[in-house]
Design an enzyme around this catalytic site. Structure first.
Site, short mmCIF file in Angstrom:
data_model
loop_
_atom_site.label_atom_id
_atom_site.label_comp_id
_atom_site.label_asym_id
_atom_site.label_seq_id
_atom_site.Cartn_x
_atom_site.Cartn_y
_atom_site.Cartn_z
N SER A 61 -41.74 70.35 -23.96
CA SER A 61 -40.78 69.26 -24.21
C SER A 61 -41.29 68.33 -25.29
CB SER A 61 -40.55 68.46 -22.94
OG SER A 61 -39.63 69.13 -22.15
N HIS A 65 -37.52 62.17 -22.18
CA HIS A 65 -37.99 62.21 -20.79
C HIS A 65 -39.52 62.20 -20.70
CE1 HIS A 65 -37.69 66.65 -21.50
NE2 HIS A 65 -38.73 66.69 -20.70
N ASP A 111 -32.53 62.81 -26.29
CA ASP A 111 -33.78 63.01 -25.56
C ASP A 111 -34.98 62.86 -26.50
OD1 ASP A 111 -35.54 63.60 -23.55
OD2 ASP A 111 -35.03 65.73 -23.40
C1 4AZ Z 1 -39.74 71.58 -19.68
O1 4AZ Z 1 -39.72 71.42 -18.47
C2 4AZ Z 1 -38.82 72.60 -20.28
N1 4AZ Z 1 -36.37 76.74 -21.58
C3 4AZ Z 1 -38.69 72.66 -21.64
C4 4AZ Z 1 -37.84 73.60 -22.19
C5 4AZ Z 1 -37.12 74.44 -21.40
C6 4AZ Z 1 -37.25 74.38 -20.02
C7 4AZ Z 1 -38.12 73.45 -19.46
C8 4AZ Z 1 -36.20 75.43 -22.03
O2 4AZ Z 1 -40.49 70.92 -20.39
#
Ligand code: 4AZ
Length: 330
Positions: free
Chosen positions: A235, A71, A132
């Site tokens: 992420s 993403h 992902d």
């Molecule tokens: C994000 O938005 C995200 N708690 C990454 C990991 C998690 C939640 C949001 C997991 O990048």
């Protein structure tokens, strides 16, 4: 008439893409319950900006390849952002990659632009959170040592209960106003697939953060009581566990979760070292993996030949039988 309709359709597509662009460029959340990484640690962890603002974390897996989340590569975003996931990639010039600095401002970092963006071709197919993974090709080879993806034969290092290290430039609280000034690091145990499947059951609305758990392409990590987790902006960052020799291996990449560090809602990570995502990565960056245990590694440099090479038979003139793929530009 037909031409006008095509023109209108084109305009709608362009407007939709620009909206997706604006939404996707909003920075996501950092690690909750961690501590700042020490300078010089985790040099292979990348701070990735998209369209000029901080967007995602990543890992250098080969001198020219940084792995991040699907993403973070998809122009259309993810269902967890209320957007349609597709493998249509952001154009490479929109990315900036910083390696080798624990500081969010990138002081002392090795900086790169990106020349190719490969979103996992299956990013679309599941519920928008499976597969992902995106691979970013750097403009020049990094001088930093990459982190290797674990061998399939090392599977026990990502079994439930294994204590994993997570790192990222994301937020330190679910409702934080922005990311911290320094990369954060924490440890979380890998959960069982059953536990994660009950935390993220299928059939729920996919508009919220709750995607459903797919054990082929995801694994989960977190304490039952929460408190330590990846968050927005982490992420694509690494989940690492120690191999038998103590070296950290890349096992998974931060993907999504219901908020951050909530009890009963572990972080969900893309399962990199086995299954469909491993196959996708192997097709692009085959040198990103540690050799399988027991495999005899070729000596570095030229391979000594034990037997003299047999002379080719003169009457066999068929060409191209072992033609290799055209080497990628370097
Ligand atoms: C994000 O938005 C995200 N708690 C990454 C990991 C998690 C939640 C949001 C997991 O990048």
């Amino acid at each position: 008439m037909a031409a006008t309709r095509v023109g209108v359709m084109r305009r709608i597509i362009v407007v939709a893409a620009v909206c997706a662009f604006a939404l996707a460029a909003t920075p996501a959340a950092a690690i909750v319950g961690g501590k700042p990484a020490q300078p010089g640690q985790f040099s292979y962890v990348a701070n990735i900006s998209i369209a000029g603002s901080f967007g995602c974390t990543g890992s250098l897996i080969a001198p020219r390849w940084v792995l991040t989340a699907g993403h973070c590569g998809s122009l259309t975003g993810a269902l967890s952002q209320g957007l349609l996931p597709t493998p249509i990639a952001w154009p490479p010039p929109f990315y900036g990659v910083q390696l080798g600095s624990v500081r969010a401002d990138g002081q002392g970092a090795e900086r790169h632009s990106v020349i190719e963006v490969r979103v996992d071709s299956d990013y679309l197919l599941t519920n928008g959170t499976g597969n992902d993974v995106t691979l970013l090709e750097l403009d020049t080879p990094s001088q930093i040592a990459p982190v290797k993806i674990a061998a399939v034969g090392e599977r026990r290092i990502w079994e439930p209960g294994a204590l994993a290290t997570i790192a990222g430039f994301g937020t330190t609280a679910e409702n934080a106003s922005g990311p911290p000034s320094q990369m954060q690091v924490a440890q979380v145990p890998i959960t069982t697939d059953d536990y994660c499947a009950s935390a993220y059951p299928s059939g729920l609305s996919t508009i919220a953060d709750d995607g459903s758990f797919d054990p082929q392409t995801m694994l989960c990590a977190g304490y039952p009581q929460g408190g330590t987790d990846t968050c927005q902006g982490d992420s694509g960052g690494p989940l690492l566990t120690p191999a038998a020799n103590g070296e950290l291996r890349l096992v998974a990449a931060t993907s999504f979760g219901a908020g951050c560090a909530q009890a009963g809602k572990p972080g969900v990570y893309a399962r990199l070292a086995e299954g469909p995502i491993r196959r996708f990565i192997a097709g692009v960056a085959p040198d990103a993996f540690v050799p399988e245990p027991g495999a005899t590694a070729p000596p570095s440099g030229t391979t000594p030949r034990l037997k003299p090479k047999p002379k080719p038979k003169r009457h066999r003139t068929v060409k191209g039988h072992t033609r290799r793929h055209r080497p990628r530009r370097r």
